[in-house]
Design a protein around this motif. Structure first.
Motif, PDB file in Angstrom:
ATOM      1  N   PHE A   1      53.704   1.444  26.240  1.00  0.00           N
ATOM      2  CA  PHE A   1      54.921   0.637  26.159  1.00  0.00           C
ATOM      3  C   PHE A   1      55.931   1.147  27.164  1.00  0.00           C
ATOM      4  O   PHE A   1      55.820   2.266  27.678  1.00  0.00           O
ATOM      5  N   ALA A   2      56.920   0.322  27.435  1.00  0.00           N
ATOM      6  CA  ALA A   2      58.028   0.722  28.301  1.00  0.00           C
ATOM      7  C   ALA A   2      58.989   1.595  27.511  1.00  0.00           C
ATOM      8  O   ALA A   2      59.091   1.464  26.280  1.00  0.00           O
ATOM      9  N   PRO A   3      59.713   2.492  28.177  1.00  0.00           N
ATOM     10  CA  PRO A   3      60.654   3.361  27.472  1.00  0.00           C
ATOM     11  C   PRO A   3      61.637   2.599  26.602  1.00  0.00           C
ATOM     12  O   PRO A   3      61.998   3.060  25.509  1.00  0.00           O
ATOM     13  N   LYS A   4      62.098   1.443  27.042  1.00  0.00           N
ATOM     14  CA  LYS A   4      63.068   0.670  26.250  1.00  0.00           C
ATOM     15  C   LYS A   4      62.453   0.094  24.976  1.00  0.00           C
ATOM     16  O   LYS A   4      63.184  -0.335  24.070  1.00  0.00           O
TER      17      LYS A   4
ATOM     18  N   ALA B   1      58.983  -3.878  30.404  1.00  0.00           N
ATOM     19  CA  ALA B   1      57.736  -3.362  30.978  1.00  0.00           C
ATOM     20  C   ALA B   1      57.523  -3.829  32.407  1.00  0.00           C
ATOM     21  O   ALA B   1      56.823  -3.183  33.188  1.00  0.00           O
ATOM     22  N   VAL B   2      58.087  -4.994  32.771  1.00  0.00           N
ATOM     23  CA  VAL B   2      57.899  -5.542  34.122  1.00  0.00           C
ATOM     24  C   VAL B   2      59.225  -5.513  34.880  1.00  0.00           C
ATOM     25  O   VAL B   2      59.530  -6.435  35.649  1.00  0.00           O
ATOM     26  N   ASN B   3      59.999  -4.463  34.641  1.00  0.00           N
ATOM     27  CA  ASN B   3      61.234  -4.236  35.393  1.00  0.00           C
ATOM     28  C   ASN B   3      62.227  -5.389  35.267  1.00  0.00           C
ATOM     29  O   ASN B   3      62.876  -5.765  36.241  1.00  0.00           O
ATOM     30  N   GLU B   4      62.287  -5.941  34.050  1.00  0.00           N
ATOM     31  CA  GLU B   4      63.245  -7.012  33.719  1.00  0.00           C
ATOM     32  C   GLU B   4      63.048  -8.277  34.541  1.00  0.00           C
ATOM     33  O   GLU B   4      63.942  -9.112  34.635  1.00  0.00           O
ATOM     34  N   THR B   5      61.877  -8.431  35.148  1.00  0.00           N
ATOM     35  CA  THR B   5      61.579  -9.660  35.912  1.00  0.00           C
ATOM     36  C   THR B   5      60.484 -10.422  35.176  1.00  0.00           C
ATOM     37  O   THR B   5      59.289 -10.168  35.366  1.00  0.00           O
TER      38      THR B   5
ATOM     39  N   ILE C   1      46.556  -0.930  22.824  1.00  0.00           N
ATOM     40  CA  ILE C   1      47.589  -1.925  22.498  1.00  0.00           C
ATOM     41  C   ILE C   1      48.699  -1.758  23.524  1.00  0.00           C
ATOM     42  O   ILE C   1      49.355  -0.710  23.586  1.00  0.00           O
ATOM     43  N   SER C   2      48.890  -2.816  24.316  1.00  0.00           N
ATOM     44  CA  SER C   2      49.905  -2.781  25.366  1.00  0.00           C
ATOM     45  C   SER C   2      51.066  -3.679  24.967  1.00  0.00           C
ATOM     46  O   SER C   2      50.881  -4.879  24.714  1.00  0.00           O
ATOM     47  N   VAL C   3      52.247  -3.120  24.863  1.00  0.00           N
ATOM     48  CA  VAL C   3      53.449  -3.887  24.524  1.00  0.00           C
ATOM     49  C   VAL C   3      54.022  -4.462  25.815  1.00  0.00           C
ATOM     50  O   VAL C   3      54.447  -3.726  26.706  1.00  0.00           O
ATOM     51  N   ILE C   4      54.015  -5.789  25.935  1.00  0.00           N
ATOM     52  CA  ILE C   4      54.493  -6.478  27.137  1.00  0.00           C
ATOM     53  C   ILE C   4      55.852  -7.086  26.830  1.00  0.00           C
ATOM     54  O   ILE C   4      55.995  -7.910  25.925  1.00  0.00           O
ATOM     55  N   SER C   5      56.844  -6.656  27.605  1.00  0.00           N
ATOM     56  CA  SER C   5      58.205  -7.145  27.418  1.00  0.00           C
ATOM     57  C   SER C   5      58.886  -7.199  28.780  1.00  0.00           C
ATOM     58  O   SER C   5      58.349  -6.687  29.772  1.00  0.00           O
ATOM     59  N   PRO C   6      60.084  -7.817  28.866  1.00  0.00           N
ATOM     60  CA  PRO C   6      60.799  -7.788  30.134  1.00  0.00           C
ATOM     61  C   PRO C   6      61.009  -6.374  30.644  1.00  0.00           C
ATOM     62  O   PRO C   6      60.963  -6.127  31.858  1.00  0.00           O
TER      63      PRO C   6
END
Length: 479
Positions: A307-310, A365-369, A358-363
């Protein structure tokens, strides 16, 4: 002499009343049923001589009421319109007058009614000052089409007035007409029934066929004779082919088919409801009970959560606690780097020791883009780690576009996600999310029944997520 005249008048009135009363009860159709219908041939034209007796009939059964109209005006009528009166003893089927006047001429309509049906029949009455020279047809049967063996009758009737000569009389008789036009007497098995009414002014004959034979088909002529004048009316009798309905010796069991159709519809409806309610649970039960065990495959961890840190609060506060405490999986976690192109290398070693990823995909994770190109690159990186083991949990609906950019082999973001295990996180559908996730996780033969403990252990964390959202809370990710 005066007494004798009154007696003669009384005798005439009584005799006329008896004739009127009997008319609608004689020579009626031989048909069954109680439905409203005419019971004998109804004339369309009637004739009378000024000063003579005249009657009109509307013979029927099954009616609730009969109404008579003269030229559109309902009975009773003024004398200037008509002298006709009802004969109540015939249940209003007959109207009559002892002395006809020219004002009585016109159209008389009887209207039969019951609770659901209305029948109407019109009779045109013509009144002459003196007797016409030729007979006047009141009724002649239409051409008949009859099935072999059925019963039938023909009827002809005419008005010729009363003949007072001792050796002369009016007559109507039926003859069989040959192809060359000659007339023969009808066979003895056919009955000719002669009738008269109105003291002989109107006369006719029925030709009754008890059962039609093959030789009975052809042309029949009614010969109507008045002293000094004869007319002929022809009726054609042809064969009607009886339509025999095919009776299936093995008719389909309609009731049984309807019953089983209804039962099948109920069964399918119940199956659909059960599928919607319990399909995922049943699939998970089958997997956990009978699926091949993966515990001795050499892997250290059941699940690697990335997951992304956020998104750490969601991953560490919701996903991993539920996977470990509620479902009994051993978890490892790792954070994404900001360089998407490096993901496959960074996760390679940990992914090799884990049964699922399990990969958490969110804005975040993709640098808010949150664009198709960025998401496509991220998912392709994750796919190279191990597509069979990968489960993507999206915190936001993926962008949709009709004009998506394709790669060199024609692949788009939409086609890529269709080939992956992608689950959308929806807080309002929490139970469905966990069922979808568990379906893709390794089988667990023995599940610890610690749902209550989970609530107690993670209650504080969940309360903190719901009551005091931070910048990187789940609610902010769902926007």
């Amino acid at each position: 002499m005066g007494l004798s005249s009154r007696a003669l008048i009384w005798y005439f009135l009584v005799g006329a009343a008896i004739a009127i009363e009997d008319y609608c009860s004689l020579n009626v159709y031989n048909n069954n049923g109680n439905e409203m219908q005419f019971t004998k041939e109804a004339t369309n034209e009637e004739f009378a001589i000024v000063g003579k007796f005249k009657e009109l009939h509307c013979c029927a059964k099954g009616y609730r009421s009969i109404e008579w109209y003269k030229d559109g005006k309902i009975y009773p009528w003024e004398l200037s319109l008509s002298r006709m009166v009802l004969f109540p003893e015939s249940a209003n089927q007959t109207i009559y007058t002892q002395i006809v006047t020219e004002d009585d001429a016109g159209n008389y309509t009887c209207v039969l009614r019951n609770d659901t049906v209305v029948h109407a029949h019109t009779i045109n009455l013509k009144v002459f000052e003196k007797l016409p020279d030729d007979p006047k047809i009141t009724y002649i049967s239409q051409d008949k089409e009859i099935v072999l063996g059925e019963s039938m009758r023909l009827f002809c009737e005419a008005f010729a007035g009363r003949i007072d000569l001792p050796d002369a009389h009016n007559e109507a008789v039926w003859r069989k007409q040959l192809v060359n036009g000659s007339l023969l007497e009808v066979p003895d098995r056919l009955q000719q029934e002669k009738i008269t009414r109105e003291d002989g002014q109107t006369f006719g004959t029925y030709l009754v066929f008890p059962a039609v034979h093959e030789q009975d088909y052809g042309t029949y002529t009614c010969v109507i004779t008045k002293p000094g004048n004869t007319i002929q009316k022809r009726v054609s009798v042809t064969e009607k082919v009886k339509v025999v309905e095919y009776v299936d010796p093995n008719p389909p069991p309609i009731k049984e088919i309807l019953f089983f159709s209804a039962a099948l519809a109920l069964l399918l409806t119940a199956a659909f409801i059960l599928h919607r309610q319990f399909s995922l649970k049943f699939q998970i039960w089958l997997k956990d009970s009978f699926g091949p065990s993966e515990e001795n495959d050499g892997n250290i961890n059941d699940v690697l959560v990335v997951f992304a840190p956020k998104d750490a609060e969601l991953a560490l506060g919701v996903l991993i606690p539920n996977l470990e405490s509620r479902f009994g999986y051993k978890c490892l976690y790792k954070e994404f780097s900001t360089d998407i192109s490096n993901w496959s290398l960074e996760l390679a070693r940990d992914s090799e020791s884990s049964r699922r990823i399990i990969s958490v995909i969110s804005p975040a994770a993709v640098n808010e883009t949150w664009a198709s190109s960025n998401l496509y690159q991220a998912l392709k990186q994750l796919q190279t780690i191990g597509q069979s083991k990968l489960i993507c949990v999206a915190l936001k609906e993926l962008p949709a576009s009709k004009n998506e950019t394709k790669n060199s082999v024609g692949e788009t973001l939409s086609s890529l996600t269709r080939s992956m295990n992608l689950i959308l996180w929806e807080r309002s559908k929490d139970s469905k999310f966990w069922l979808n996730l568990r379906k893709h996780l390794p089988p667990k033969r023995r599940l610890d029944n610690v749902s209550t403990e989970l609530v107690q252990q993670t209650g504080d964390n969940q309360s903190r997520l719901n009551s005091k959202p931070s910048e990187c809370s789940l609610d902010s990710l769902m926007v």
